[in-house]
Design an enzyme around this catalytic site. Structure first.
Site, PDB file in Angstrom:
ATOM      1  N   SER A  90       0.844  -1.187   0.000  1.00 40.88           N
ATOM      2  CA  SER A  90       0.000   0.000   0.000  1.00 40.88           C
ATOM      3  C   SER A  90       0.880   1.239   0.000  1.00 40.88           C
ATOM      4  CB  SER A  90      -0.928   0.006   1.214  1.00 40.88           C
ATOM      5  OG  SER A  90      -0.183   0.400   2.338  1.00 40.88           O
ATOM      6  N   LYS A  91       0.274   2.300  -0.516  1.00 44.46           N
ATOM      7  CA  LYS A  91       0.973   3.569  -0.693  1.00 44.46           C
ATOM      8  C   LYS A  91       1.668   4.034   0.585  1.00 44.46           C
ATOM      9  CE  LYS A  91      -2.763   5.786  -2.505  1.00 44.46           C
ATOM     10  NZ  LYS A  91      -3.718   5.121  -3.316  1.00 44.46           N
ATOM     11  N   ARG A  92       1.106   3.663   1.744  1.00 43.24           N
ATOM     12  CA  ARG A  92       1.639   4.185   2.993  1.00 43.24           C
ATOM     13  C   ARG A  92       3.053   3.662   3.292  1.00 43.24           C
ATOM     14  NH1 ARG A  92      -1.471   2.318   6.969  1.00 43.24           N
ATOM     15  NH2 ARG A  92      -2.808   1.310   5.461  1.00 43.24           N
TER      16      ARG A  92
END
Ligand code: GLU
Length: 464
Positions: free
Chosen positions: A251-253
């Site tokens: 995920s982008k995080r």
């Protein structure tokens, strides 16, 4: 049989996800291995989730990394259009065909009624499922539709046990009794994913659907639809989704997920494809580094593993470093030149390559490492306060070097350090910082040879 594979991305992000590239790569390889075609179809039927510019970027990225589509919205092809929003009349016709054969029905239930129904089912601990209210009143429903009442078309889900074969996961059996009467055509005239994907995979003569495991629950619905139309379903293969090294979902995080972010960091497309090809698959001879051509030759869907592959950007950088070390100078020169959009001359880049080839892992490491070769340092990591005399001696001694070659420069400076009784480590730390601004740099003598005598003397003079 002609092999035709496809990816069918929805432009709901700003670029193509690295996980989608891993899946695209398998589809690409499977088609190319059999002299078949690889198709890119855009599934943009969920208009509320579209990201402006996402489709264009996605298609550009896929092309730029070498996953060239034989048919796509840009390339066109015998089954154009390849964008679902331009094929609405096709889906409508096929949905209506299913009504004529009693495989589907009209539904005019309002969102309010459906909400109440769901609540009731929940409170009775029943599975949420459409209660077929409209199916029992089709005549009335049709009359209302003729008067302009908004409606959808639903699949009449047959009750049966179906078994299908997944090329990676083997036989999968499910009871359709647990499946809802899927909406096929929405009230805005757009098809749902299920109708669009089945109609297009059939019309576009797709033979193999290789896609992420998140679509596995949809596959029985698709098989029922293929049967309802009387069509032969393609082969299916569901690949595991990529995970972060801590096994969480990519995920982008945690790490960049958009492919162009890796390219913009200076990851070479060859290294990216090589690394992604190892997601859930391994080379039969255990090799880690190989070309796309070799991958195409040895790839087989049946060898894909179901364990979740780990996408580790650090390992990707390591692999990229290997690619950089193995590239021919002329290739690396052009890659650096293009990466910096012509900011540095090709002639100068070429001269710097022997100094940095072993030291950079990605193209974006080049500038911080080499900018001192193109311009005088503006900041220094060393305080020269107590080294003023030493800098003067360095200047004097270097003035006397007639043949400005790395070896001779090094010998002169080694001698001076001895004369002055300064430890080599300290002496060269000062000289390095004076030349490069930094405590760590490419080999100093060679860098000074490249800078030229005049420039080196100027840099020392400036600090005295
Ligand atoms: N439109 C789906 C997606 O966004 C395609 C899934 C499939 O390959 O069937 O990935």
């Amino acid at each position: 049989m002609k092999i035709r594979t496809r990816i069918a991305p929805s432009p709901t992000g700003k670029d193509v996800h690295v996980g989608s590239v891993a899946t695209a790569l398998m589809n690409f390889a499977w088609a190319k291995k059999h002299n078949g075609q690889f198709i890119v179809r855009i599934e943009d039927t969920d208009q509320s989730r579209l990201v402006l510019g996402g489709e264009k970027k996605m298609l550009e990225t896929l092309e730029s990394i070498g996953l060239h589509a034989d048919e796509s919205p840009i390339m066109g092809g015998p089954f154009a259009p390849y964008r679902q929003s331009e094929r609405l009349s096709i889906y409508k016709k096929f949905a209506q065909d299913l009504i004529l054969t009693n495989k589907a029905y009209y539904c005019i239930c309002t969102p309010e009624r459906l909400g109440e129904m769901r609540q009731k089912q929940q409170s009775l601990k029943q599975m949420p499922k459409y209660d077929r209210h409209c199916l029992t009143h089709q005549k009335e429903v049709i009359q209302k539709i003729e008067k302009g009442v908004p409606h959808v078309i639903r699949l009449l889900m047959p009750e049966k046990i179906i078994t299908f074969h997944d090329l990676i996961r083997g036989d999968i059996t499910i009871d359709t009794n647990n499946l809802d009467d899927q909406v096929l055509l929405k009230s805005d005239g757009f098809p749902t994913y299920h109708l669009g994907v089945v109609v297009d995979d059939h019309l576009m003569e797709i033979t193999h659907i290789i896609r992420g495991e998140e679509w596995l629950p949809s596959t029985p619905k698709h098989i029922i639809l293929f049967e309802a139309f009387g069509w032969k379903a393609p082969e299916f293969a569901h690949v595991s989704v990529l995970r972060n090294p801590d096994k969480s979902k990519l995920s982008k995080r945690k790490n960049p997920v958009w492919t162009s972010e890796y390219i913009e960091k200076g990851i070479l497309k060859e290294a990216l494809l090589n690394y992604l090809s190892l997601m859930g698959w391994s080379h039969p001879e255990g090799k880690e580094v190989f070309t796309l051509e070799e991958y195409i030759k040895v790839f087989d869907i049946k060898d894909v593993q179901t364990t979740a592959p780990v996408f580790d950007p650090i390992k990707l950088e390591w692999m990229n470093g290997m690619y950089i070390r193995q590239s021919q100078t002329s290739n690396l020169k052009s890659q650096i030149y293009e990466f910096y959009k012509g900011k540095y001359s090709e002639e100068m880049i070429e001269k710097t390559i022997p100094l940095i080839r072993e030291r950079i892992k990605k193209l974006s490491d080049y500038e911080p490492m080499c900018e001192f070769l193109f311009s005088t340092p503006q900041v220094y990591e060393v305080d020269f306060g107590k080294y003023k005399d030493l800098l003067i001696s360095m200047h004097q001694s270097l003035m006397l070097v007639a043949d400005w070659k790395a070896l001779i420069i090094g010998a002169a400076m080694g001698e001076l350090a001895k004369d002055k009784g300064v430890k080599n480590s300290e002496f060269f730390m000062v000289l390095r910082a004076a030349m490069t601004g930094k405590k760590i740099s490419p080999p100093l003598n060679e860098s000074m040879e490249l800078l030229g005598k005049e420039e080196c003397l100027l840099r020392l003079q400036k600090l005295r």
